[in-house]
Structures are given as structure tokens and as C-alpha cells.
Design a protein around this motif. Structure first.
Motif, PDB file in Angstrom:
ATOM      1  N   MET A   1       0.847  -1.202   0.000  1.00 33.87           N
ATOM      2  CA  MET A   1       0.000   0.000   0.000  1.00 33.87           C
ATOM      3  C   MET A   1       0.880   1.249   0.000  1.00 33.87           C
ATOM      4  O   MET A   1       2.012   1.210   0.479  1.00 33.87           O
ATOM      5  CB  MET A   1      -0.912   0.017   1.231  1.00 33.87           C
ATOM      6  CG  MET A   1      -0.199   0.316   2.542  1.00 33.87           C
ATOM      7  SD  MET A   1      -1.367   0.604   3.889  1.00 33.87           S
ATOM      8  CE  MET A   1      -0.260   1.242   5.151  1.00 33.87           C
ATOM      9  N   MET A   2       0.349   2.345  -0.552  1.00 35.00           N
ATOM     10  CA  MET A   2       1.091   3.612  -0.526  1.00 35.00           C
ATOM     11  C   MET A   2       0.581   4.468   0.620  1.00 35.00           C
ATOM     12  O   MET A   2      -0.621   4.649   0.792  1.00 35.00           O
ATOM     13  CB  MET A   2       0.945   4.361  -1.852  1.00 35.00           C
ATOM     14  CG  MET A   2       1.638   5.729  -1.835  1.00 35.00           C
ATOM     15  SD  MET A   2       1.761   6.550  -3.447  1.00 35.00           S
ATOM     16  CE  MET A   2       3.301   5.884  -4.064  1.00 35.00           C
ATOM     17  N   ARG A   3       1.512   4.976   1.414  1.00 28.69           N
ATOM     18  CA  ARG A   3       1.167   5.877   2.512  1.00 28.69           C
ATOM     19  C   ARG A   3       1.348   7.326   2.043  1.00 28.69           C
ATOM     20  O   ARG A   3       2.017   7.580   1.052  1.00 28.69           O
ATOM     21  CB  ARG A   3       2.072   5.607   3.720  1.00 28.69           C
ATOM     22  CG  ARG A   3       2.038   4.163   4.236  1.00 28.69           C
ATOM     23  CD  ARG A   3       3.130   3.931   5.261  1.00 28.69           C
ATOM     24  NE  ARG A   3       4.454   4.176   4.695  1.00 28.69           N
ATOM     25  CZ  ARG A   3       5.572   4.328   5.405  1.00 28.69           C
ATOM     26  NH1 ARG A   3       5.517   4.288   6.723  1.00 28.69           N
ATOM     27  NH2 ARG A   3       6.718   4.540   4.812  1.00 28.69           N
ATOM     28  N   TYR A   4       0.735   8.237   2.792  1.00 25.39           N
ATOM     29  CA  TYR A   4       0.888   9.660   2.452  1.00 25.39           C
ATOM     30  C   TYR A   4       2.365  10.061   2.458  1.00 25.39           C
ATOM     31  O   TYR A   4       2.810  10.869   1.637  1.00 25.39           O
ATOM     32  CB  TYR A   4       0.089  10.536   3.431  1.00 25.39           C
ATOM     33  CG  TYR A   4      -1.386  10.473   3.187  1.00 25.39           C
ATOM     34  CD1 TYR A   4      -1.976  11.187   2.145  1.00 25.39           C
ATOM     35  CD2 TYR A   4      -2.209   9.673   3.981  1.00 25.39           C
ATOM     36  CE1 TYR A   4      -3.339  11.114   1.902  1.00 25.39           C
ATOM     37  CE2 TYR A   4      -3.580   9.597   3.743  1.00 25.39           C
ATOM     38  CZ  TYR A   4      -4.138  10.309   2.696  1.00 25.39           C
ATOM     39  OH  TYR A   4      -5.480  10.233   2.453  1.00 25.39           O
ATOM     40  N   ARG A   5       3.114   9.475   3.372  1.00 23.16           N
ATOM     41  CA  ARG A   5       4.553   9.765   3.457  1.00 23.16           C
ATOM     42  C   ARG A   5       5.253   9.420   2.141  1.00 23.16           C
ATOM     43  O   ARG A   5       6.095  10.173   1.645  1.00 23.16           O
ATOM     44  CB  ARG A   5       5.158   8.969   4.619  1.00 23.16           C
ATOM     45  CG  ARG A   5       6.612   9.309   4.927  1.00 23.16           C
ATOM     46  CD  ARG A   5       7.149   8.451   6.064  1.00 23.16           C
ATOM     47  NE  ARG A   5       6.331   8.553   7.269  1.00 23.16           N
ATOM     48  CZ  ARG A   5       6.369   9.564   8.123  1.00 23.16           C
ATOM     49  NH1 ARG A   5       7.152  10.596   7.879  1.00 23.16           N
ATOM     50  NH2 ARG A   5       5.610   9.560   9.203  1.00 23.16           N
ATOM     51  N   ASP A   6       4.883   8.254   1.582  1.00 23.09           N
ATOM     52  CA  ASP A   6       5.506   7.805   0.325  1.00 23.09           C
ATOM     53  C   ASP A   6       5.093   8.711  -0.843  1.00 23.09           C
ATOM     54  O   ASP A   6       5.904   9.057  -1.706  1.00 23.09           O
ATOM     55  CB  ASP A   6       5.087   6.359   0.004  1.00 23.09           C
ATOM     56  CG  ASP A   6       5.392   5.402   1.147  1.00 23.09           C
ATOM     57  OD1 ASP A   6       6.434   5.595   1.798  1.00 23.09           O
ATOM     58  OD2 ASP A   6       4.580   4.484   1.401  1.00 23.09           O
ATOM     59  N   LEU A  32      -5.038  19.277  -0.694  1.00 28.18           N
ATOM     60  CA  LEU A  32      -5.930  18.204  -1.139  1.00 28.18           C
ATOM     61  C   LEU A  32      -6.462  17.408   0.049  1.00 28.18           C
ATOM     62  O   LEU A  32      -7.642  17.009   0.070  1.00 28.18           O
ATOM     63  CB  LEU A  32      -5.191  17.268  -2.112  1.00 28.18           C
ATOM     64  CG  LEU A  32      -4.809  17.875  -3.467  1.00 28.18           C
ATOM     65  CD1 LEU A  32      -3.952  16.910  -4.266  1.00 28.18           C
ATOM     66  CD2 LEU A  32      -6.056  18.252  -4.266  1.00 28.18           C
ATOM     67  N   CYS A  33      -5.619  17.195   1.052  1.00 30.53           N
ATOM     68  CA  CYS A  33      -6.048  16.465   2.255  1.00 30.53           C
ATOM     69  C   CYS A  33      -7.059  17.277   3.059  1.00 30.53           C
ATOM     70  O   CYS A  33      -8.056  16.738   3.555  1.00 30.53           O
ATOM     71  CB  CYS A  33      -4.839  16.116   3.123  1.00 30.53           C
ATOM     72  SG  CYS A  33      -3.833  14.771   2.460  1.00 30.53           S
ATOM     73  N   MET A  44       0.348  10.726   8.245  1.00 31.76           N
ATOM     74  CA  MET A  44       1.443  10.454   7.291  1.00 31.76           C
ATOM     75  C   MET A  44       1.592   8.962   6.978  1.00 31.76           C
ATOM     76  O   MET A  44       1.972   8.590   5.872  1.00 31.76           O
ATOM     77  CB  MET A  44       2.769  10.989   7.839  1.00 31.76           C
ATOM     78  CG  MET A  44       2.997  12.454   7.555  1.00 31.76           C
ATOM     79  SD  MET A  44       3.379  12.760   5.826  1.00 31.76           S
ATOM     80  CE  MET A  44       3.882  14.471   5.902  1.00 31.76           C
ATOM     81  N   ASP A  45       1.296   8.101   7.968  1.00 36.17           N
ATOM     82  CA  ASP A  45       1.516   6.660   7.769  1.00 36.17           C
ATOM     83  C   ASP A  45       0.237   5.902   7.429  1.00 36.17           C
ATOM     84  O   ASP A  45       0.214   4.673   7.393  1.00 36.17           O
ATOM     85  CB  ASP A  45       2.177   6.054   9.015  1.00 36.17           C
ATOM     86  CG  ASP A  45       3.596   6.568   9.202  1.00 36.17           C
ATOM     87  OD1 ASP A  45       4.368   6.537   8.214  1.00 36.17           O
ATOM     88  OD2 ASP A  45       3.931   7.035  10.305  1.00 36.17           O
ATOM     89  N   GLU A  46      -0.848   6.668   7.164  1.00 40.58           N
ATOM     90  CA  GLU A  46      -2.108   6.038   6.749  1.00 40.58           C
ATOM     91  C   GLU A  46      -2.076   5.758   5.242  1.00 40.58           C
ATOM     92  O   GLU A  46      -1.331   6.370   4.482  1.00 40.58           O
ATOM     93  CB  GLU A  46      -3.289   6.961   7.067  1.00 40.58           C
ATOM     94  CG  GLU A  46      -3.476   7.263   8.541  1.00 40.58           C
ATOM     95  CD  GLU A  46      -3.813   6.030   9.343  1.00 40.58           C
ATOM     96  OE1 GLU A  46      -4.639   5.213   8.860  1.00 40.58           O
ATOM     97  OE2 GLU A  46      -3.261   5.860  10.442  1.00 40.58           O
ATOM     98  N   GLU A  47      -2.952   4.838   4.816  1.00 40.35           N
ATOM     99  CA  GLU A  47      -3.057   4.529   3.391  1.00 40.35           C
ATOM    100  C   GLU A  47      -3.688   5.709   2.653  1.00 40.35           C
ATOM    101  O   GLU A  47      -4.637   6.328   3.142  1.00 40.35           O
ATOM    102  CB  GLU A  47      -3.894   3.263   3.182  1.00 40.35           C
ATOM    103  CG  GLU A  47      -3.915   2.792   1.734  1.00 40.35           C
ATOM    104  CD  GLU A  47      -4.611   1.439   1.583  1.00 40.35           C
ATOM    105  OE1 GLU A  47      -4.788   1.005   0.426  1.00 40.35           O
ATOM    106  OE2 GLU A  47      -4.985   0.836   2.609  1.00 40.35           O
ATOM    107  N   VAL A  48      -3.159   5.993   1.471  1.00 34.01           N
ATOM    108  CA  VAL A  48      -3.595   7.170   0.710  1.00 34.01           C
ATOM    109  C   VAL A  48      -4.989   6.957   0.137  1.00 34.01           C
ATOM    110  O   VAL A  48      -5.315   5.886  -0.387  1.00 34.01           O
ATOM    111  CB  VAL A  48      -2.601   7.448  -0.440  1.00 34.01           C
ATOM    112  CG1 VAL A  48      -3.119   8.550  -1.355  1.00 34.01           C
ATOM    113  CG2 VAL A  48      -1.248   7.845   0.116  1.00 34.01           C
ATOM    114  N   ILE A  52      -7.288  11.326  -3.829  1.00 32.38           N
ATOM    115  CA  ILE A  52      -6.215  12.281  -3.510  1.00 32.38           C
ATOM    116  C   ILE A  52      -4.954  11.913  -4.274  1.00 32.38           C
ATOM    117  O   ILE A  52      -4.273  12.783  -4.828  1.00 32.38           O
ATOM    118  CB  ILE A  52      -5.944  12.314  -1.989  1.00 32.38           C
ATOM    119  CG1 ILE A  52      -7.101  13.009  -1.256  1.00 32.38           C
ATOM    120  CG2 ILE A  52      -4.614  13.029  -1.687  1.00 32.38           C
ATOM    121  CD1 ILE A  52      -6.960  13.070   0.241  1.00 32.38           C
ATOM    122  N   GLN A  53      -4.650  10.621  -4.334  1.00 30.67           N
ATOM    123  CA  GLN A  53      -3.451  10.174  -5.055  1.00 30.67           C
ATOM    124  C   GLN A  53      -3.519  10.588  -6.528  1.00 30.67           C
ATOM    125  O   GLN A  53      -2.553  11.128  -7.080  1.00 30.67           O
ATOM    126  CB  GLN A  53      -3.298   8.654  -4.946  1.00 30.67           C
ATOM    127  CG  GLN A  53      -2.037   8.130  -5.645  1.00 30.67           C
ATOM    128  CD  GLN A  53      -1.801   6.653  -5.380  1.00 30.67           C
ATOM    129  OE1 GLN A  53      -2.426   6.063  -4.510  1.00 30.67           O
ATOM    130  NE2 GLN A  53      -0.885   6.060  -6.124  1.00 30.67           N
TER     131      GLN A  53
END
Length: 292
Positions: A1-6, A32-33, A44-48, A52-53
Motif C-alpha cells: 500500500m502507498m502511505r501519504y509519506r511515500d 488536497l487532504c 502520514m503513515d495512513e493509506e492514501v 487524492i493520489q
């Protein structure tokens, strides 16, 4: 999964690789968030969120090519208000917020002397100055002009959405006011003031309307146009406030003194210590002007 941090890291890396500021990548994701009530710093460590992505990566792609963040978002915050911006209007700058702050000080002084002072916002663009004046001080009757119908449509929409009370007229600088025999106590303008041959960042020249940027050979063309006709609109004791280029203070002060020898002419510096604001306080009884 992609996190907001990534996702943020990818955006920053792409912006830097494109020779752009990575700060815009952070600002875009945060905006956007916020629209979806997501606290980026806490999550930051939640799934995007997939939407938004998609929107973020599309925005990064546009900014990689040099498009300004304000156009990607479709708005720019100015004096605490979100103004719609598009390719028909300049994105309002922090320096113009400083001009607006100084104009509001002048408005306070005028309001002590006149019940409903009239202000003209000349070359209004997105309407940022004039609308902010009307929202911050409801004693001021604000009228705004622009030569561009597309710019005025954007300004009108901003005025409606933000609850401003500005009346808009189309025409070149002071002409629409003169033709209607209108007069003001305060005239404010952030005219195009970049000299024609000055090298500009391509993100500005390629995306922002050139008609709103360039002020003739020396950058002072539109100041002269306003100075030449100011006595046809400005009431005795009125005041004019202008934004200007950081290196134009001395020349503009000299120019204003030629046109208005009895006026009090002041140059104010911006937060960075650069000449930025010209204030011309007219004599109460009015004077003859030397149109040099």
C-alpha cells in the motif's frame, strides 16, 4: 500500500528533479487532504485516499512543467480569503497583501473624515485588492476596473462567492470611471510593472497573463497613464496607493512629484526591506499638475 509519506516523497523528488521547489509538493498535498478533512501531519503513515493520489500526481505533473501551484489548485489564499485564479488573472502575491494592509490603514483615516469614502481598484485582475477592502471595511464603497472581460468575470465570481460588495466596470485603467463621471477618495492599483525586456521565470511568463505583467520599456508605462488622468477622478485630499517593482522607488517618487508637486509622496518597504509601495497624498484644495 502507498502511505501519504511515500506519496509526498515521490512528489518532492519529482519536483526537485524538474528544477522546482519541493515546498509546492507539500503545499499541494496538504490542500488536497484538507478538502477531505484529512490531517496530513497526523496521518502520514495512513493509506492514501485513491482520489487524492490521482489528483496529487496530476498536479505534480502540471507543476513539473512549470505551472504555478495556484493554477493547479484553482485558488490562492489572499488576506485570509481563497480567491479563484485561472489563466486570465495573475496569482496574487504576498507583496500585494502588504499593499492591501497599507490601503486599509488609509481607509481608516478616510472613514474618520468621510462617511462613505469611495475607492477605485484599477486593473483589478482577480479582484483580490478591491474585494478584500470591501470585506474588511464595509464603510468603503469599492469600484474596480479591468480592461480584460475574462479577468472581470473571474473577479465578479470571487466577489459573489466571498460576499464582497464591489461594483465592476470594464475599460482601460481610469477611462471607465472618467466616462461615467465617477470620483474617488482613494485610488489603489497594482498595475503591470515589469519592464518589457526583463527576463522572467518561465512559470510566470508561460502561464500568467502577459497583459497583466509588463509595463512598457521601463515598467512605468501604466503609472504614467494613471498619473496623467488622476485629477479627473480623484477628489481633493484623496490618496493613491500603488504596488511597484523593488527597484522602481526612486524613479516613481520623482515621476509622482513631477505630476503632483504639492502632494506628499512616500515610498514604503515590504517585509523583505525592498521598496514596494508608493503612496501619493493629495493636497486638500487640489493643485494644478505638471504633466511632464
Amino acid at each position: 500500500m502507498m502511505r501519504y509519506r511515500d506519496l509526498l516523497s515521490e512528489g518532492k523528488d519529482r519536483m526537485v528533479a524538474a528544477g522546482q521547489s519541493d515546498q509546492a509538493a507539500m503545499l499541494l498535498l496538504n490542500e488536497l487532504c484538507q478538502k477531505k478533512d484529512i490531517n496530513l501531519y497526523m496521518d502520514m503513515d495512513e493509506e492514501v485516499d485513491p482520489e487524492i493520489q490521482t489528483d496529487y500526481l496530476e498536479g505534480i505533473h502540471r507543476m513539473e512543467k512549470g505551472e504555478p501551484l495556484g493554477y493547479v489548485l484553482g485558488y490562492e489564499n489572499f488576506y485570509g480569503y481563497d480567491f479563484t485564479v485561472n489563466e486570465n488573472v495573475l496569482i496574487p502575491r504576498p507583496e500585494t497583501e502588504e499593499l492591501t494592509g497599507q490601503v486599509l490603514i488609509q481607509c481608516d483615516v478616510l472613514c474618520e473624515q468621510i462617511e462613505h469614502p469611495v475607492a477605485f481598484d484599477v486593473a483589478t485582475g482577480s479582484g483580490a485588492i478591491g474585494i478584500t477592502l470591501s470585506l474588511e471595511n464595509d464603510q468603503i464603497d469599492v469600484f474596480a476596473s479591468d480592461i480584460s472581460r475574462e479577468a472581470l468575470e473571474t473577479a465578479y465570481a470571487n466577489n459573489e462567492r466571498l460576499g464582497g460588495s464591489v461594483v465592476f466596470v470594464q475599460g482601460d485603467m481610469l477611462d471607465p470611471f472618467i466616462s461615467r463621471n465617477m470620483h474617488c477618495d482613494l485610488l489603489v492599483s497594482n498595475p503591470p510593472y515589469i519592464p518589457k525586456n526583463e527576463k522572467m521565470d518561465h512559470s510566470v511568463v508561460d502561464y500568467e497573463p502577459n497583459v497583466a505583467l509588463f509595463g512598457g520599456e521601463d515598467g512605468l508605462y501604466f503609472y504614467r497613464k494613471i498619473f496623467q488622468k488622476a485629477d479627473q477622478v480623484l477628489n481633493p485630499g484623496g490618496v493613491m496607493c500603488f504596488e511597484m517593482g523593488w527597484d522602481q522607488g526612486d524613479r516613481l517618487k520623482t515621476l509622482a512629484a513631477k505630476f503632483f508637486p504639492e502632494a506628499e509622496v512616500t515610498v514604503l518597504k515590504d517585509i523583505n526591506g525592498k521598496d514596494r509601495i508608493l503612496i501619493v497624498q493629495m493636497e486638500k484644495e487640489g493643485t494644478k499638475h505638471d504633466h511632464a
